[in-house]
Every structure is written in C-alpha cells, then in structure tokens.
Scaffold this active site. Structure first.
Site, PDB file in Angstrom:
ATOM      1  N   SER A 219     -21.492 -18.045  -5.532  1.00  0.00           N
ATOM      2  CA  SER A 219     -20.060 -17.793  -5.617  1.00  0.00           C
ATOM      3  C   SER A 219     -19.541 -17.471  -4.218  1.00  0.00           C
ATOM      4  O   SER A 219     -20.147 -16.706  -3.475  1.00  0.00           O
ATOM      5  CB  SER A 219     -19.757 -16.659  -6.595  1.00  0.00           C
ATOM      6  N   GLY A 221     -16.083 -16.670  -3.411  1.00  0.00           N
ATOM      7  CA  GLY A 221     -14.749 -16.089  -3.396  1.00  0.00           C
ATOM      8  C   GLY A 221     -13.675 -17.154  -3.459  1.00  0.00           C
ATOM      9  O   GLY A 221     -13.719 -18.066  -4.296  1.00  0.00           O
ATOM     10  N   ALA A 222     -12.702 -17.061  -2.554  1.00  0.00           N
ATOM     11  CA  ALA A 222     -11.610 -18.032  -2.536  1.00  0.00           C
ATOM     12  C   ALA A 222     -12.068 -19.442  -2.216  1.00  0.00           C
ATOM     13  O   ALA A 222     -11.346 -20.411  -2.447  1.00  0.00           O
ATOM     14  CB  ALA A 222     -10.547 -17.586  -1.532  1.00  0.00           C
ATOM     15  N   GLY A 224     -14.479 -20.899  -3.754  1.00  0.00           N
ATOM     16  CA  GLY A 224     -15.028 -21.487  -4.961  1.00  0.00           C
ATOM     17  C   GLY A 224     -16.485 -21.161  -5.168  1.00  0.00           C
ATOM     18  O   GLY A 224     -16.911 -20.003  -5.048  1.00  0.00           O
ATOM     19  N   GLY A 250     -16.713 -12.899 -10.194  1.00  0.00           N
ATOM     20  CA  GLY A 250     -17.999 -13.567 -10.057  1.00  0.00           C
ATOM     21  C   GLY A 250     -18.802 -13.538 -11.350  1.00  0.00           C
ATOM     22  O   GLY A 250     -19.525 -14.495 -11.667  1.00  0.00           O
ATOM     23  N   ASP A 251     -18.661 -12.462 -12.126  1.00  0.00           N
ATOM     24  CA  ASP A 251     -19.346 -12.374 -13.410  1.00  0.00           C
ATOM     25  C   ASP A 251     -18.779 -13.401 -14.390  1.00  0.00           C
ATOM     26  O   ASP A 251     -19.527 -14.035 -15.147  1.00  0.00           O
ATOM     27  CB  ASP A 251     -19.202 -10.968 -13.991  1.00  0.00           C
TER      28      ASP A 251
END
Length: 315
Positions: A219, A221-222, A224, A250-251
């Site tokens: 993951s 963040g912004a 993707g 993220g979960d």
C-alpha cells in the site's frame, strides 16, 4: 471465509478538531468510537461489504467489553480470548485538511498461555479460506507469533496473509506466508534501504516473491498500491479530492484484496477492489469502514506496466 487474528486490538476513538494546537485546550467538533486494530478493521470492512469474516482477538478489562459490544453492534462475528490485561484505547485526532495524528497505547501484556490460546483459536475456525495476522504485537508476545500462525495455517491447509511491521514481519517473511501487505515505509524497513520510486518498490517486491512469498501487495497511500506475484506486476490507484481520515484505509485495502482473491478473482481485479475499498475509507470519518454505497463514483486506474520512475509520496 476470512479469519483475522488481531493480537493487539483497540477501541479507536476518533476526535475531529478545527486545528490541533499543542499545549492548548482543543475542543472537538465530532467524536466517533469504533472497534479497531488492523485485523478487526479487515473483518469489519469485509462484513460491511456483505462478505464473511470472523475476528479473533484477546479481550480484557472495560475496554475489552466495549470492543465486544462494538463488534456485536457492527454485526462482526468474533472469537474472543479472555486475557488478564485490559485492551488498549487509541486516539486519532483528525483535522479538516485530512491530517491525522494518532496516539496509540501499548496494549495488555500477554503471557505464553494467552498467546497459545489466540493461535489455537485462529487455527480452529472451520471453513476458513484465509487466515490473516494483522498489526503490532502487544507487550510480552513473542516476535515469532505470526511465524507460528503461518505454521498452524499450513497444517490446516489454509492460506495465510500477514500485515505487520518490524521484527514480527521479518520473522513472518522468513516463514514465507502466501501474502504480505506492508506499506511503503514497512517494506523499506524490511529490505533495509529507502525505496523512493515505484521501480524500487517493484524490485523489492519481486525479490521477496523470488524467495518464496506468493504475493506481495504494497500500500502506497495516495500513490495507490502495487501487487507483485510470479506472473503479474500491477499498479492501481484512485484519486480522492477531499480526504477525511486515513485511519484504517490500508486495512480496508487489504480487506478488499482478500475479498477478491477469496472469490477467485484475478490478482489485478482483486487489487482494484482493494484500492477502491481503501480509497472509499479515506472519504469517511474516523475509522469507519465503507459500505457498498460508499464505493460509487470512485474511479480506479489500473496498469500492468507500472511506471518505474514514479517518485513516491511527492504531493
């Protein structure tokens, strides 16, 4: 069915402020309380989307009772393991621009018997297609807890995914789980050097796959998420114009990914589902997880040719 093991769950209190001012009296404009911890969030997200999940977690003290009440209210099936210590209370401070400040308690000390009971409970759930070990470990838990979970899952013929960091993640990686989902920083810590570009992340993920991990999903963040397995390298991302809270995003991404894989979707489609769920979570307050209605209108861009030169975190 997806079984999540959360060794260090929490009651998550999300407090919204106009602006956080250190050393001053800050008056909240909104407060939300949810059952939390990575695995708990995964189970909540899958349940909210109509999937089947069971959350396995230690419970103790007043916060433990509140955790059970919150999970029951959300309709999330659970297997509670009583422990002597009290579950932790985590606080997230949310500001209007999407900035999130987290205050996390350490959690209860688990002894050897409590740890063994947690692992046995997670491995004993009938009908599981995936067992997912998620989050940090509480004080007293052995660093090889997730490695032991992998061994138990293998004996039961169940695929296992790990989402953790630091020494517990490193120990789990040495036992080659079927899937790991580190974030950008956790992957850099795992491999021991910075990963400034998507190409660096891709190379690190491919190396892990070559050493026996079937799927590495990172993951970003912004930026993707990236998924790498023996046959694919896929990058997906969604653009959110007005982020509200990043807590649990993220979960939710992991939940969507596993939900897709458990239904037999191809890895690329499963990644798209995960990125969609994670992006939807960012539009919601606190650690609320998305429902099907929250997924509408969020486009996901998917490519089988990730841009190696993409600089990560450049916003």
């Amino acid at each position: 069915m997806i079984v999540t093991l959360t060794p260090n769950p929490s009651v998550d209190r999300a407090v919204t402020l106009a602006a956080l001012e250190r050393g001053e009296v800050n008056r909240a404009t909104d407060v939300r309380v949810d059952a939390g911890g990575k695995g708990v969030n995964v189970a909540r997200a899958i349940t909210a989307q109509g999937g089947e999940a069971i959350a396995v977690l230690p419970v103790g003290g007043p916060e433990g009772h509140l955790l059970e009440e919150l999970l029951d209210a959300a309709g999330v099936p659970r297997r509670s393991v009583p422990v002597r210590g009290s579950a932790r209370m985590n606080i997230s401070v949310l500001e209007p621009d999407g900035t999130t400040t987290k205050l996390n308690e350490p959690g209860p000390v688990l002894d050897a018997d409590e740890t063994a009971e947690l692992l046995a409970t997670a491995a004993a759930v009938a009908g599981a297609t995936w067992v997912v070990g998620c989050g940090s470990l509480p004080p007293g838990a052995p660093e090889d807890l997730y490695a032991r979970l992998i061994a138990d899952a293998r004996r039961a013929g169940v695929r296992v995914a790990i989402d953790s960091s630091g020494a517990p993640l490193a120990a789990a990686v040495a036992s080659t789980p079927d899937l790991i989902k580190p974030n950008h920083e956790e992957l850099a810590e795992l491999v021991g050097h910075p990963l400034p570009t998507l190409g660096d992340v891709l190379a690190a993920a491919r190396d892990l796959v070559s050493h026996g991990i079937a799927t590495v999903a990172v993951s970003l963040g912004a930026d993707g998420a990236l998924l790498v397995d023996r046959d694919h390298a896929v990058h997906a991302r969604a653009t959110i114009g007005a982020p509200v809270s990043t807590v649990g995003a993220g979960d939710c991404m992991l939940a969507g990914l596993l939900h897709g894989l458990s239904r037999g979707l191809p890895s690329a489609d499963s990644l798209s589902e995960g990125v969609l769920w994670g992006a939807a979570a960012v539009t919601l307050p606190g650690s609320r997880v998305p429902t099907p209605a929250d997924l509408h209108g969020i486009p996901v861009d998917l490519t089988h040719s990730p841009s190696a030169a993409l600089a990560l975190g450049q916003r």
